[in-house]
Design a protein around this motif. Sequence first.
Motif, PDB file in Angstrom:
ATOM      1  N   ARG A  17       0.835  -1.197   0.000  1.00 12.45           N
ATOM      2  CA  ARG A  17       0.000   0.000   0.000  1.00 12.45           C
ATOM      3  C   ARG A  17       0.872   1.251   0.000  1.00 12.45           C
ATOM      4  O   ARG A  17       1.805   1.363   0.797  1.00 12.45           O
ATOM      5  N   ILE A  18       0.545   2.177  -0.896  1.00 10.51           N
ATOM      6  CA  ILE A  18       1.163   3.508  -0.882  1.00 10.51           C
ATOM      7  C   ILE A  18       0.029   4.511  -0.673  1.00 10.51           C
ATOM      8  O   ILE A  18      -0.598   4.974  -1.633  1.00 10.51           O
ATOM      9  N   PRO A  19      -0.295   4.808   0.578  1.00  6.07           N
ATOM     10  CA  PRO A  19      -1.408   5.709   0.865  1.00  6.07           C
ATOM     11  C   PRO A  19      -1.045   7.153   0.566  1.00  6.07           C
ATOM     12  O   PRO A  19       0.098   7.577   0.774  1.00  6.07           O
ATOM     13  N   THR A  20      -2.017   7.912   0.095  1.00  5.01           N
ATOM     14  CA  THR A  20      -1.728   9.270  -0.388  1.00  5.01           C
ATOM     15  C   THR A  20      -2.523  10.356   0.336  1.00  5.01           C
ATOM     16  O   THR A  20      -2.449  11.522  -0.044  1.00  5.01           O
ATOM     17  N   THR A  21      -3.301   9.978   1.347  1.00  2.00           N
ATOM     18  CA  THR A  21      -4.051  10.963   2.129  1.00  2.00           C
ATOM     19  C   THR A  21      -3.640  10.863   3.587  1.00  2.00           C
ATOM     20  O   THR A  21      -3.083   9.847   4.023  1.00  2.00           O
ATOM     21  N   VAL A  22      -3.937  11.891   4.343  1.00  5.56           N
ATOM     22  CA  VAL A  22      -3.625  11.868   5.775  1.00  5.56           C
ATOM     23  C   VAL A  22      -4.351  10.706   6.439  1.00  5.56           C
ATOM     24  O   VAL A  22      -3.773   9.946   7.230  1.00  5.56           O
ATOM     25  N   LEU A  23      -5.635  10.544   6.112  1.00  4.85           N
ATOM     26  CA  LEU A  23      -6.442   9.513   6.749  1.00  4.85           C
ATOM     27  C   LEU A  23      -5.901   8.119   6.459  1.00  4.85           C
ATOM     28  O   LEU A  23      -5.865   7.259   7.353  1.00  4.85           O
ATOM     29  N   SER A  24      -5.466   7.874   5.246  1.00  8.37           N
ATOM     30  CA  SER A  24      -4.954   6.540   4.925  1.00  8.37           C
ATOM     31  C   SER A  24      -3.552   6.328   5.496  1.00  8.37           C
ATOM     32  O   SER A  24      -3.197   5.213   5.887  1.00  8.37           O
ATOM     33  N   GLN A  25      -2.752   7.376   5.574  1.00 10.53           N
ATOM     34  CA  GLN A  25      -1.396   7.220   6.094  1.00 10.53           C
ATOM     35  C   GLN A  25      -1.375   7.009   7.603  1.00 10.53           C
ATOM     36  O   GLN A  25      -0.498   6.317   8.129  1.00 10.53           O
TER      37      GLN A  25
END
Length: 383
Positions: free
Chosen positions: A140-148
């Motif tokens: 996973r490469i999360p790109t939002t604050v919520l996902s990170q």
Amino acid sequence: MKRIIEQSFSVPFTYQVIFSENVFDKEEGTLANLLDNGKGGKVYFVVDSGVYEAHPNLLNQIKEYAEAHSDKFKLCADPLIVPGGEASKNDPAYYEQVVEATHQYGIDRHSYIVAIGGGAVLDMVGFAAAVSHRGIRLVRIPTTVLSQNDSAVGVKNGINFFGKKNYLGTFVPPYAVLNDFNFLLTLDDRDWRSGISEAIKVALIKDLSFFEWIEAHAEDLANRKMEPMQELIVRCAQMHLDHIAGKDPFEMGSSRPLDFGHWAAHKMEHLSSYQIRHGEAVAMGIALDSTYSYLKGMLTEDELNRIVTLIGKLGFSLYHEVLSGEMLLKGLEEFREHLGGELTIMLLDQLGKGVEVHEMDESLIITAVEKLKSFQADQLIAN
């Protein structure tokens, strides 16, 4: 004849959550090393359309990065672009596209799927990876604050079904999580803000000092200062990982402390046709359950005021019209069903300390909603 044969075994799960920048810089080997199975394995990328629009050169960067590290991995096809947000989870056609790709390109259990995007896209791709060949390695490469800071670091995958959030899903840890802070620079203000609600959530139920830190840095966070945001993401992610390492990582019981504020949030998202984003709904859900805690005599008025003031200071709304009406209360029953039987709701006994209850007074919920409506009106006047 009656025989019972019992088997018991445990399987250790280990994965890294890496915090970095410029992951597709050809000189940066972190991702390539993750994708190196020693045999030049196949890799398939799935990209959130919102990320692609904000980073139009991303597909070229991926291809150039793969060429630069061709000794470690190979692209088996061009990256797939899917809609961002809940649209990717609402229509099973997108999850089926990923599954179809695993068949078409021979993506097996020694291959990798790399998902780049917000939490909804990562959920959907994770579900497709988990059910294909009974589990394909997912990066996973999360790109939002919520996902990170929340969804991408955990073990959940899923899509929405029957009009219910995450009705179909799996508990499967990722192979790795690679957070690139540079993706946050192109977020709009709503997505920048949304993930902060998950940090408020864990702070309120687990760590008073973290809540006080968020209070002290609220202005900088609202003004998009990167250094405090990075600190918030790392601290929040660590708290989520610590929880996952506890006694019930796959949520076999009904205790879901990290779902504080979420019973209402999930219903609000659906009632608004997902016009309310997850983090925004969580902020209102936290405000609602905190107000309910106050009305039950569990929180002081000063403690409640600190919570709603912080939520407002960060730019969240405290009230939306979907909070009013009987449909919201249906969210309680749906949440109970999602838990698998017994209703378990996290409330607040004090700042930094959550307490579970197994019933909610519906008339008091309505009173709490009206109080939030009043809070919202007061904040609009003040601003």
